[in-house]
Design a protein around this motif. Structure first.
Motif, short mmCIF file in Angstrom:
data_model
loop_
_atom_site.label_atom_id
_atom_site.label_comp_id
_atom_site.label_asym_id
_atom_site.label_seq_id
_atom_site.Cartn_x
_atom_site.Cartn_y
_atom_site.Cartn_z
N TRP A 35 0.88 -1.45 0.19
CA TRP A 35 -0.01 -0.05 0.20
C TRP A 35 0.75 1.62 -0.04
CZ3 TRP A 35 -3.79 -1.77 4.88
CH2 TRP A 35 -4.94 -2.87 3.02
N SER A 36 1.83 0.88 0.35
CA SER A 36 3.08 2.17 0.41
C SER A 36 3.58 2.67 -1.05
CB SER A 36 4.22 2.51 1.57
OG SER A 36 4.82 1.64 0.82
N VAL A 37 3.56 3.85 -1.31
CA VAL A 37 4.48 4.69 -2.08
C VAL A 37 5.61 4.34 -2.00
CG1 VAL A 37 5.27 6.77 -3.05
CG2 VAL A 37 3.19 6.73 -2.09
N GLY A 38 5.74 3.07 -3.10
CA GLY A 38 7.30 2.99 -3.23
C GLY A 38 7.44 0.90 -3.14
N GLY A 39 6.29 0.51 -2.22
CA GLY A 39 6.37 -1.08 -1.86
C GLY A 39 6.70 -1.71 -3.13
N TRP A 40 6.86 -3.10 -3.02
CA TRP A 40 7.44 -3.32 -3.89
C TRP A 40 5.94 -4.27 -5.05
CZ3 TRP A 40 8.01 -8.97 -4.83
CH2 TRP A 40 7.90 -9.70 -3.02
N LEU A 41 5.12 -5.09 -3.72
CA LEU A 41 4.25 -5.33 -4.08
C LEU A 41 3.28 -4.60 -5.37
CD1 LEU A 41 3.64 -8.30 -1.68
CD2 LEU A 41 4.44 -8.96 -3.86
N GLY A 42 3.41 -3.40 -4.38
CA GLY A 42 2.60 -2.64 -5.15
C GLY A 42 2.82 -1.87 -6.60
N ARG A 43 3.75 -1.48 -6.43
CA ARG A 43 4.31 -1.48 -7.48
C ARG A 43 4.55 -2.57 -9.30
NH1 ARG A 43 9.73 0.19 -5.12
NH2 ARG A 43 10.84 -1.55 -6.64
N LEU A 44 4.10 -3.86 -8.73
CA LEU A 44 4.13 -4.82 -9.21
C LEU A 44 2.59 -5.01 -10.51
CD1 LEU A 44 6.24 -7.90 -7.59
CD2 LEU A 44 6.71 -6.78 -10.10
N GLY A 45 1.90 -4.44 -9.40
CA GLY A 45 0.59 -3.98 -9.59
C GLY A 45 -0.58 -4.66 -8.67
N MET A 46 0.21 -5.38 -7.46
CA MET A 46 -0.28 -6.48 -6.79
C MET A 46 -1.53 -4.94 -6.46
SD MET A 46 -0.31 -7.70 -3.22
CE MET A 46 -1.17 -9.22 -1.96
N ILE A 47 -3.17 -5.34 -6.79
CA ILE A 47 -4.63 -4.61 -6.03
C ILE A 47 -4.98 -5.39 -5.18
CG2 ILE A 47 -6.87 -4.36 -6.28
CD1 ILE A 47 -5.58 -3.87 -9.59
N ASP A 48 -5.07 -4.57 -3.57
CA ASP A 48 -6.01 -5.26 -2.88
C ASP A 48 -6.95 -3.56 -1.76
OD1 ASP A 48 -6.73 -6.59 -0.17
OD2 ASP A 48 -4.79 -7.02 0.16
N PHE A 49 -7.33 -3.31 -2.49
CA PHE A 49 -8.08 -2.39 -2.33
C PHE A 49 -8.61 -2.07 -0.76
CE2 PHE A 49 -11.97 0.47 -1.75
CZ PHE A 49 -12.19 1.48 -2.50
N ALA A 50 -9.02 -2.77 -0.29
CA ALA A 50 -9.49 -2.46 1.70
C ALA A 50 -8.65 -3.78 2.50
CB ALA A 50 -11.14 -2.65 2.33
N GLY A 51 -7.99 -4.25 2.38
CA GLY A 51 -7.25 -5.62 2.77
C GLY A 51 -7.15 -7.07 2.64
N SER A 52 -8.31 -7.45 1.79
CA SER A 52 -8.68 -9.40 1.93
C SER A 52 -7.03 -9.91 1.92
CB SER A 52 -9.25 -9.56 0.57
OG SER A 52 -10.35 -9.70 0.57
N ALA A 53 -5.74 -9.70 1.82
CA ALA A 53 -4.56 -9.87 1.76
C ALA A 53 -3.40 -8.87 2.50
CB ALA A 53 -3.30 -9.74 0.39
N VAL A 54 -3.32 -8.22 2.60
CA VAL A 54 -2.87 -7.61 4.39
C VAL A 54 -3.13 -7.52 5.64
CG1 VAL A 54 -1.59 -4.76 4.61
CG2 VAL A 54 -2.02 -6.02 2.45
N ILE A 55 -4.72 -7.26 5.53
CA ILE A 55 -4.83 -7.62 7.06
C ILE A 55 -5.69 -9.29 6.94
CG2 ILE A 55 -7.05 -6.95 8.24
CD1 ILE A 55 -7.07 -4.23 7.11
N HIS A 56 -6.12 -9.77 6.50
CA HIS A 56 -7.11 -10.74 6.82
C HIS A 56 -6.16 -12.02 6.50
CE1 HIS A 56 -11.12 -8.77 7.76
NE2 HIS A 56 -10.87 -7.94 6.63
N ALA A 57 -5.87 -12.01 5.25
CA ALA A 57 -4.71 -12.91 5.19
C ALA A 57 -3.89 -13.43 5.73
CB ALA A 57 -4.06 -12.99 3.51
N LEU A 58 -3.22 -11.87 6.21
CA LEU A 58 -1.98 -11.92 7.06
C LEU A 58 -2.66 -12.56 8.33
CD1 LEU A 58 1.25 -10.47 8.12
CD2 LEU A 58 -0.70 -8.78 8.45
N GLY A 59 -2.94 -11.96 8.26
CA GLY A 59 -3.80 -11.89 9.89
C GLY A 59 -3.91 -13.52 10.43
#
Length: 433
Positions: free
Chosen positions: A148-172
């Motif tokens: 999600w950050s400006v410059g994050g490597w997964l974001g630069r690759l084009g990963m889409i996670d609008f509100a967090g299925s991966a960043v919040i829920h899969a991680l948690g």
């Protein structure tokens, strides 16, 4: 008042309001988990939620936000913004940095609450505080920076996670799996032959109210992630959120009737939550029909995942991994299948899912991001629990678990009357002896 000032004011109100809705979800977590566990451990659930809110907010303010949204270093970590000071000029929004922090703080509190349920009824309170610091200050912020950050490597690759299925829920969810695996099952959960014993929930009406509060808060979770009160996709996001939750619950009602000959209430509750988790990544980018399908698949997959955990001797009292880990994974991958190019244009460039002519590119990026975030959560939680266990036992004593964490750890039962005062004091004296 010029239009820019008006826009900023409206966006600020919207983000603060939706942040408050997300924070209210902690009340949902508290009621849901307290209803799912036994009566003797209800207070311990409430106390862990207060740890989530208090320690989680402070640690995220001190350094978690900086690691997540500070100036990027090699796509891996943030380096500015500790104590919300320093250069944050790269975060260019219509709202203030303080407002943005508040919204993101509500997210980080939700992440740690996912893990809380998986270790309910047997985790040491001191150990839980230490793990909360690790999750909110390190594990979640770094994974979030990648996406999600400006410059994050997964974001630069084009990963889409609008509100967090991966960043919040899969991680948690995968963090919850690691925690449950390390801490072990509750006493009496599994028979000597490995079969699972039923541990009846203490209060299913309470759990259902908790689920309804979570459902309500999810509209803030998803729609609020626009960060703009005038974003034209808010209505669509709310509709896909509603449809996925309804589909997940309906699928569980029908599927458990077929599988168990009875509609299973805890499964139905978790089925709706699974649908909500699954739609979180793509709520802005998929059609209504896709949302219904995603919710149904998540609801049914949650049932199988719950059965699988029990077959492996893993005790997850509230279904944290099936609901969040499995559904978060499905939702993240679903973006790579169902993303519509006309809906993704708002993220800076148009993306197309596999079923809309985009090939495997987006699906591949989603799969890579999901794998990285999930392994990161599982591995770091495993390391954190092992490290914490060297300082303080992560699990309560057998006697504390048998008498219940409410009395054994916190010294007070969840439900008592004045006439029970003498009996309570005698119970506490007997336990201390």
């Amino acid at each position: 008042m010029d239009l820019t000032t008006l826009q900023s004011g409206l966006d600020t109100i919207w983000v603060v309001l939706t942040a408050a809705m997300i924070l209210l979800m902690e009340g949902g977590f508290a009621l849901l988990e307290a209803g799912f566990v036994r009566q003797k451990n209800a207070v311990s659930i409430i106390m862990k939620v207060f740890v989530d809110i208090t320690f989680g907010a402070l640690i995220f303010f001190f350094f978690g936000f900086a690691l997540m949204y500070g100036k990027d270093v090699s796509g891996l970590i943030g380096s500015t913004g500790f104590f919300m000071r320093g250069d944050l000029s790269h975060i260019s929004l219509s709202i203030s940095h303080d407002t943005y922090w508040l919204f993101q703080c509500a997210f980080v509190i939700a992440v740690i609450s996912i893990v809380s349920g998986a270790v309910a009824e047997r985790i040491n309170f001191h150990a839980y505080i230490l793990y909360t610091i690790a999750m909110t200050g390190l594990i979640y912020p770094i994974a979030g920076h990648w996406v999600w950050s400006v410059g994050g490597w997964l974001g630069r690759l084009g990963m889409i996670d609008f509100a967090g299925s991966a960043v919040i829920h899969a991680l948690g969810g995968f963090s919850a799996l690691a925690a449950a695996r390390i801490i072990g099952p509750r006493i009496g959960k599994f028979a000597e032959n490995g079969s699972a014993n039923i541990v009846p929930p203490s209060n299913l009406p309470l759990a259902s109210v908790g689920a309804f509060i979570l459902w309500f808060g999810w509209f803030g979770f998803n729609s609020g992630s626009t960060l703009s009160a005038t974003n034209g996709s808010i209505g669509h996001i709310a509709v896909t959120t509603m449809l996925a939750a309804a589909s997940g619950g309906a699928a569980c009602i029908l599927f458990t009737m077929l599988r168990y000959r009875k509609s299973d209430p805890p499964m139905v509750i978790n089925g709706s939550l699974a649908g909500l988790v699954g739609i979180t990544a793509g709520c802005a980018f998929v059609s209504d029909a896709a949302a219904i399908l995603i919710g149904a698949v998540c609801g049914i997959a949650m049932v199988f995942a719950t059965e699988f955990l029990e077959s492996k001797g893993i005790d997850d009292p509230v279904g944290a991994f099936p609901v969040h880990g499995i559904s978060g994974s499905i939702g993240t991958l679903a973006v790579g299948l169902f993303a519509k190019p006309e809906l993704t244009a708002g993220v800076g460039r148009s993306y197309s899912g596999l079923l809309y002519g985009g090939g495997f590119q987006l699906l591949g990026v989603q799969a890579l991001g999901l794998a990285v975030v999930s392994v990161w959560g599982f591995a770091l939680t495993w390391i954190a629990f092992k490290g914490i266990n060297r300082a303080v036992s992560v699990r309560v004593s057998r006697d504390e678990e048998l008498v219940g964490l409410d009395v054994g750890i916190h010294g007070v039962p969840a439900y008592s009357q004045d006439t029970d005062f003498i009996e309570l004091q005698q119970l506490k004296m007997d336990y201390k002896q």
